[in-house]
Design a protein around this motif. Structure first.
Motif, PDB file in Angstrom:
ATOM      1  N   ALA A 109      15.010  40.381 -10.261  1.00 20.78           N
ATOM      2  CA  ALA A 109      15.173  39.964  -8.866  1.00 20.78           C
ATOM      3  C   ALA A 109      16.079  38.738  -8.763  1.00 20.78           C
ATOM      4  CB  ALA A 109      13.804  39.663  -8.252  1.00 20.78           C
ATOM      5  N   ASN A 110      16.289  38.068  -9.889  1.00 20.19           N
ATOM      6  CA  ASN A 110      17.144  36.882  -9.902  1.00 20.19           C
ATOM      7  C   ASN A 110      17.777  36.749 -11.282  1.00 20.19           C
ATOM      8  OD1 ASN A 110      18.377  34.438  -9.541  1.00 20.19           O
ATOM      9  ND2 ASN A 110      16.490  33.217  -9.503  1.00 20.19           N
ATOM     10  N   VAL A 111      18.822  37.527 -11.516  1.00 17.90           N
ATOM     11  CA  VAL A 111      19.395  37.561 -12.863  1.00 17.90           C
ATOM     12  C   VAL A 111      20.034  36.234 -13.276  1.00 17.90           C
ATOM     13  CG1 VAL A 111      19.716  40.057 -12.914  1.00 17.90           C
ATOM     14  CG2 VAL A 111      21.564  38.584 -12.082  1.00 17.90           C
ATOM     15  N   THR A 112      20.273  35.362 -12.315  1.00 13.64           N
ATOM     16  CA  THR A 112      20.793  34.039 -12.649  1.00 13.64           C
ATOM     17  C   THR A 112      19.854  33.307 -13.600  1.00 13.64           C
ATOM     18  OG1 THR A 112      21.568  33.985 -10.378  1.00 13.64           O
ATOM     19  CG2 THR A 112      21.807  31.966 -11.635  1.00 13.64           C
ATOM     20  N   SER A 113      18.589  33.662 -13.513  1.00 15.38           N
ATOM     21  CA  SER A 113      17.599  32.974 -14.341  1.00 15.38           C
ATOM     22  C   SER A 113      17.468  33.598 -15.731  1.00 15.38           C
ATOM     23  CB  SER A 113      16.235  33.006 -13.651  1.00 15.38           C
ATOM     24  OG  SER A 113      15.760  34.343 -13.580  1.00 15.38           O
ATOM     25  N   CYS A 114      18.176  34.697 -15.958  1.00 16.36           N
ATOM     26  CA  CYS A 114      18.033  35.409 -17.236  1.00 16.36           C
ATOM     27  C   CYS A 114      18.972  34.851 -18.297  1.00 16.36           C
ATOM     28  CB  CYS A 114      18.329  36.899 -17.042  1.00 16.36           C
ATOM     29  SG  CYS A 114      17.271  37.681 -15.809  1.00 16.36           S
TER      30      CYS A 114
HETATM   31  C1  LIG Z   1      17.293  31.988  -9.501  1.00 12.57           C
HETATM   32  O1  LIG Z   1      17.322  31.369 -10.778  1.00 12.57           O
HETATM   33  C2  LIG Z   1      18.062  30.154 -10.775  1.00 12.57           C
HETATM   34  C3  LIG Z   1      18.144  29.690 -12.237  1.00 12.57           C
HETATM   35  O2  LIG Z   1      16.887  29.628 -12.824  1.00 12.57           O
HETATM   36  C4  LIG Z   1      17.375  29.135  -9.869  1.00 12.57           C
HETATM   37  O3  LIG Z   1      18.113  27.943  -9.873  1.00 12.57           O
HETATM   38  C5  LIG Z   1      17.315  29.707  -8.471  1.00 12.57           C
HETATM   39  O4  LIG Z   1      16.576  28.834  -7.664  1.00 12.57           O
HETATM   40  C6  LIG Z   1      16.648  31.062  -8.497  1.00 12.57           C
HETATM   41  N1  LIG Z   1      16.753  31.664  -7.161  1.00 12.57           N
HETATM   42  C7  LIG Z   1      15.710  32.159  -6.533  1.00 12.57           C
HETATM   43  C8  LIG Z   1      15.988  32.777  -5.199  1.00 12.57           C
HETATM   44  O5  LIG Z   1      14.574  32.114  -7.000  1.00 12.57           O
END
Ligand SMILES: *[C@@H]1O[C@H](CO)[C@@H](O)[C@H](O)[C@H]1NC(C)=O
Ligand SMILES: *[C@@H]1O[C@H](CO)[C@@H](O)[C@H](O)[C@H]1NC(C)=O
Ligand SMILES: *[C@@H]1O[C@H](CO)[C@@H](O)[C@H](O)[C@H]1NC(C)=O
Ligand SMILES: *[C@@H]1O[C@H](CO)[C@@H](O)[C@H](O)[C@H]1NC(C)=O
Ligand SMILES: *[C@@H]1O[C@H](CO)[C@@H](O)[C@H](O)[C@H]1NC(C)=O
Length: 219
Positions: A109-114
């Protein structure tokens, strides 16, 4: 043709040592991911496109339902930080490419965190088939780059395929135009040790031809 010579291996060591800062001209990379016997073969390509890197997987053989330990989960695959080593075990590739301390398992749901290198976490595992091939997979990954981010660039990396966690195949990610021009040998202890080993020669000469070597290794 694969078993060329110790000279080829030394040349490989030289070009690895010659690798420097990636240039912005890098556009294409490839990894021939297999094990030593060629039982499992997946060819990966990495092409720079608008918005990221277009990753393509072509499954040539081996990733079958019969082989898969967890048939429902399929096979995981990742970009690892280091190349396949002189002792040509997939263990030499070390861990996943993860310069920003992303988390695993990947939260889709939030690949930025992967983890940047967790390709199957972000885009799905390879689903096994009866005959071990699979339909071509391709997607654009916006976290990957040949030049950025710092410490996260694709150059000098490798790709590893796992079967329920066990590393079954790997291959170097060879980027055109990066570290492939210098062919003078550079002596280092790892090279000297590996030169006596025919399979290590395979790694060296294969890298020079854009092909790679691999093996069956447990985590
Ligand atoms: C998604 O992950 C990033 C990096 O961990 C974080 O900074 C961001 O707040 C997250 N976004 C959501 C919508 O949770
Ligand atoms: C990505 O590569 C696939 C083939 O592997 C191709 O069909 C697709 O058009 C490419 N996408 C882009 C945006 O270039
Ligand atoms: C990731 O974690 C390591 C070790 O805890 C730390 O040294 C590094 O600064 C972190 N990197 C980022 C981008 O947060
Ligand atoms: C698959 O991996 C899980 C988690 O590591 C482990 O508990 C299980 O024994 C493995 N299955 C087989 C058949 O090796
Ligand atoms: C070396 O890089 C050039 C691009 O600069 C590329 O055309 C060529 O295929 C590469 N050779 C190998 C063996 O990777």
């Amino acid at each position: 043709m694969l078993f060329k010579s110790a000279t080829a291996l030394l040349a490989f060591a030289g070009l690895v040592a010659a690798q420097g800062t990636p240039s912005a001209d890098l556009k294409h990379g490839a990894a021939h991911v297999t094990n030593l016997n060629g039982d499992f073969i997946v060819d990966f390509t990495f092409d720079k496109v608008e918005g990221g890197i277009n990753v393509t997987l072509t499954g040539l053989k081996g990733l079958s339902t019969a082989m898969a330990i967890d048939k429902a989960a399929g096979y995981q695959y990742h970009i690892h930080t280091d190349p396949v080593g002189p002792n040509y075990g997939c263990m030499a590739t070390n861990g996943h490419l993860n310069p920003f301390n992303g988390t695993a398992p990947c939260n889709t749901a939030n690949v930025t965190s992967c983890e940047i290198g967790d390709l199957s976490g972000k885009h799905g595992n390879i689903v096994p088939t009866a005959d071990g091939t699979f339909s071509t997979i391709h997607y654009i990954d916006n976290q990957l780059s040949f030049t950025e981010p710092a410490n996260g660039a694709l150059v000098g990396r490798s790709v590893v395929i796992h079967n329920n966690g066990t590393r079954i195949a790997c291959g170097n990610l060879v980027v055109d135009g990066y570290g492939n021009t210098t062919t003078t040998g550079g002596a280092n202890p790892a090279t000297t040790t590996a030169a006596g080993n025919s399979a290590a020669k395979l790694v060296g000469s294969a890298a020079l031809t854009g092909v790679v070597a691999l093996f069956m290794m447990a985590l």
